[in-house]
Every structure is written in C-alpha cells, then in structure tokens.
Design an enzyme around this catalytic site. Structure first.
Site, PDB file in Angstrom:
ATOM      1  N   ASP A 274      23.960  49.875  -1.061  1.00 22.71           N
ATOM      2  CA  ASP A 274      23.129  51.019  -0.720  1.00 22.71           C
ATOM      3  C   ASP A 274      23.239  52.067  -1.836  1.00 22.71           C
ATOM      4  O   ASP A 274      23.017  51.758  -2.995  1.00 22.71           O
ATOM      5  CB  ASP A 274      23.554  51.545   0.655  1.00 22.71           C
ATOM      6  N   ARG A 275      23.591  53.322  -1.508  1.00 23.72           N
ATOM      7  CA  ARG A 275      23.681  54.355  -2.551  1.00 23.72           C
ATOM      8  C   ARG A 275      24.690  53.965  -3.630  1.00 23.72           C
ATOM      9  O   ARG A 275      24.516  54.285  -4.808  1.00 23.72           O
ATOM     10  CB  ARG A 275      24.081  55.706  -1.951  1.00 23.72           C
TER      11      ARG A 275
ATOM     12  N   ARG B 258      23.087  52.041  -6.264  1.00 29.62           N
ATOM     13  CA  ARG B 258      22.307  52.881  -7.176  1.00 29.62           C
ATOM     14  C   ARG B 258      23.226  53.549  -8.204  1.00 29.62           C
ATOM     15  O   ARG B 258      22.869  53.691  -9.373  1.00 29.62           O
ATOM     16  CB  ARG B 258      21.513  53.912  -6.382  1.00 29.62           C
TER      17      ARG B 258
ATOM     18  N   HIS C  70      13.799  58.574   6.451  1.00 28.71           N
ATOM     19  CA  HIS C  70      14.795  59.549   5.983  1.00 28.71           C
ATOM     20  C   HIS C  70      14.697  59.783   4.481  1.00 28.71           C
ATOM     21  O   HIS C  70      15.121  60.828   3.984  1.00 28.71           O
ATOM     22  CB  HIS C  70      16.205  59.098   6.377  1.00 28.71           C
ATOM     23  N   TRP C  71      14.157  58.816   3.726  1.00 27.75           N
ATOM     24  CA  TRP C  71      13.983  59.002   2.295  1.00 27.75           C
ATOM     25  C   TRP C  71      13.096  60.212   2.005  1.00 27.75           C
ATOM     26  O   TRP C  71      13.200  60.820   0.951  1.00 27.75           O
ATOM     27  CB  TRP C  71      13.357  57.755   1.678  1.00 27.75           C
TER      28      TRP C  71
ATOM     29  N   TYR D 296      19.896  62.331  -1.820  1.00 29.46           N
ATOM     30  CA  TYR D 296      18.515  61.858  -1.726  1.00 29.46           C
ATOM     31  C   TYR D 296      17.556  62.766  -2.497  1.00 29.46           C
ATOM     32  O   TYR D 296      16.586  62.281  -3.104  1.00 29.46           O
ATOM     33  CB  TYR D 296      18.089  61.753  -0.265  1.00 29.46           C
TER      34      TYR D 296
ATOM     35  N   HIS E 124      21.297  45.266   6.990  1.00 30.10           N
ATOM     36  CA  HIS E 124      21.449  46.130   5.808  1.00 30.10           C
ATOM     37  C   HIS E 124      22.871  46.161   5.256  1.00 30.10           C
ATOM     38  O   HIS E 124      23.067  46.017   4.050  1.00 30.10           O
ATOM     39  CB  HIS E 124      20.977  47.542   6.153  1.00 30.10           C
TER      40      HIS E 124
END
Length: 323
Positions: A144-145, A148, A189-190, A240, A303
């Site tokens: 997930d994050r 990134r 939520h993005w 975000y 996920h």
C-alpha cells in the site's frame, strides 16, 4: 415541523455527542498492553527509535542474513508483517519501521505544500534508518503506501535498493491520470482526504472510532490504538494530499527525464481486489515503471496480501528475493 436549519443543528448536536461516546468507548477497549505488542509478535527483536533528518522512526529489527526493509500501508503499522516475518527472518535481517505519521513514529507537520509527507521524504527516512543500522544496500518490500515509498526509494536511491516488491498498488501518477467512476467509488478516500483540514480528519475519526469500538483481537486493538489518534489521522490525510500534489510533480519530472526503476521489481496484487476490475493489464502498467519487472495476481488475497494470504505472499517474496 422543524425547519431545515433546525434539523441540521439537531443532527450536528447528536453527532457530536455520539462521537464523544464512540471515541471514549474505543479508547476504553484499546488500553496499552502490559508490554508493546511488537514484543510478543516479534520475540527477540530489538526495538529502537531512530532520528532521521525529518522524523523519529519507530523500528523493530531481527533475524539474520541480507537486510530487508518492510514498509506497511495506511492506516496500519509494522505489526502488519507478523504472519510472514518469522519465515523471512530465517533468511534475512528484517527491519520493520513505522512510516512517519503512522504507528509509533513521530508525526511532523506537513507544511503548506505537504512536502513532509511526500514519498521522497518518507523514502529518505528509510534510507537513513538503514544507514544508521549499518545497511548500505538492501531489499525493500512495501504494501500500500509503503509500496509507494519503496517505489520512490528505488527511483531516488538506486544505489541502495537491491530489489523492490510492491504489494497491491498501482503508480499514483497512473491512477490520477486514469480516473474513472469505478475508481472514485472504490477508493473514494483518495479524493475525500484531499479536502482541506479538518473536515476529512473529523469524518475519518468518527469512522475509525466506531470500528475500534468493535475490535476483538489484539491485532485489531493495536490498529485501533493508532487509528483513533487524531495526529495519525491528520498525518495520513497529509500523506494523501502529498500524493495528489508534490508527488505528482516528482513523477512528472522523472517521466520527462525517462527515469525508471533499475533494480528488479516484483508487483503482486489481489485478484479479488479493485485493480484487476478497473484495469485490463496491471502488470503492463508496472512494466513501464522499470527495466526488470515481474508479477501476478494472488487468487485468494484481498488488499492486505500479507494478512489475507500470507502463505502465497511468502512463497512469491521468497522466490523473488532469493539471490
């Protein structure tokens, strides 16, 4: 009959009272454990707080072998690796860190341009943590994050990252340039988190506090401990906000320069997740990001691959990381 204004005022009053009770209930159900949960999940590991140039990072490290940095997603913490860490630790020196803003790491101010939560700043935390632990080159696995952050680390510090695995993500610049109704509905939520503070933070605190009040397992309670922390929620929103602003600028510069990931890159995603429903060629998108890219969908995963299908995730990571 009450006017619309009266109705709104009454709703706000009731909601505020309900939120207060919910938060109190959530905290009552998530009191600190007699010892940190990581001590029981990762017995024999060392815990330390490492100061980087922009934050103080909570770190747990253990195992033996080549160094492997594990980066969690939002809104989680380093406990997310507890199902696969024991096996990985047999072959690797694991470094599990809470990203800045999350878990027990510090939560610096994001700044007017949210730069403190850019993936560049968060990736630098990881490089500096590893350097202070004596690891000059290392593998990275990010969910997930965290994936990134790992992607940005491989782009900014190609001399540091030996191999990179990213779990259930797509590149941010691709997602924001391919917005569909399905993406907005699936990952609302993005876009919600991009609104100015404090409205997204307040809404998220209500939602997380309601979920926390229902937590039953010690893992759920540990997650709830962080998710009901207003500072963490604000930091997550800043994360975000950075993704939709300063991070996109960094990506645009790299794309214009033809810069790609040079180390071997593995991408794994959930067959039951959103991405394969939205995009026909997930692997193809990632192949444009690097020179040596492989990956596949995990049939039984959702996920959080490392928690929903730890055995298959572990098989794939072990095969990829093996020298």
């Amino acid at each position: 009959m009450n006017s619309r204004r009266d109705f709104v005022e009454q709703t706000v009053t009731v909601s505020a009272a309900s939120l207060s009770g919910t938060i109190a209930s959530a905290h009552a159900g998530s009191q600190p454990h007699p010892q940190p949960l990581w001590q029981r999940l990762y017995p024999g590991y060392r815990n330390m707080r490492i100061k980087t140039s922009g934050a103080e990072i909570n770190v747990v490290t253990g195992g033996s072998g080549p160094p492997l940095l594990l980066l969690h997603g939002a809104p989680d913490s380093l406990v997310t690796w507890h199902l696969i860490a024991p096996q990985l630790a047999k072959d690797y020196t694991l470094v599990l860190m809470d990203l800045r803003g999350y878990g027990d790491s510090s939560k610096p101010d994001g700044g007017a341009d949210h730069a403190a939560y850019s993936k560049r700043a968060m990736a630098l935390d990881g490089v500096e943590v590893m350097a202070q632990l004596g690891h000059d080159r290392f593998h990275v696995v990010g969910h997930d994050r965290g994936g990134r952050v790992g992607r940005r680390m491989a782009l900014d510090h190609p001399d540091k990252v030996r191999k990179l695995a990213v779990l259930d993500i797509m590149p941010e610049h691709y997602l924001y340039s391919h917005v569909t109704l399905g993406f907005v509905q699936g990952y609302y939520h993005w876009f919600s988190f991009l609104r100015p503070a404090p409205i997204p933070e307040e809404e998220t605190l209500v939602r997380y506090s309601q979920a926390a009040a229902k937590a039953t397992s010690e893992i759920e309670r540990e997650y709830a401990r962080h998710r009901t922390n207003p500072e963490m929620i604000h930091a997550m929103c800043e994360d975000y906000r950075a993704s939709a602003s300063i991070d996109l600028a960094f990506d645009a510069a790299d794309i214009a320069a033809g810069k790609t990931i040079t180390c071997p890159l593995l991408t794994l995603w959930a067959a039951k997740g959103l991405y394969p429903r939205l995009f026909d060629d997930v692997l193809g998108v990632w192949k444009a990001e690097g020179r040596h890219v492989s990956g596949r969908a995990l049939a039984n995963a959702t996920h959080n691959l490392q928690e929903s299908d730890p055995s298959e995730t572990l098989v794939e990571l072990q095969a990829f990381l093996r020298d």
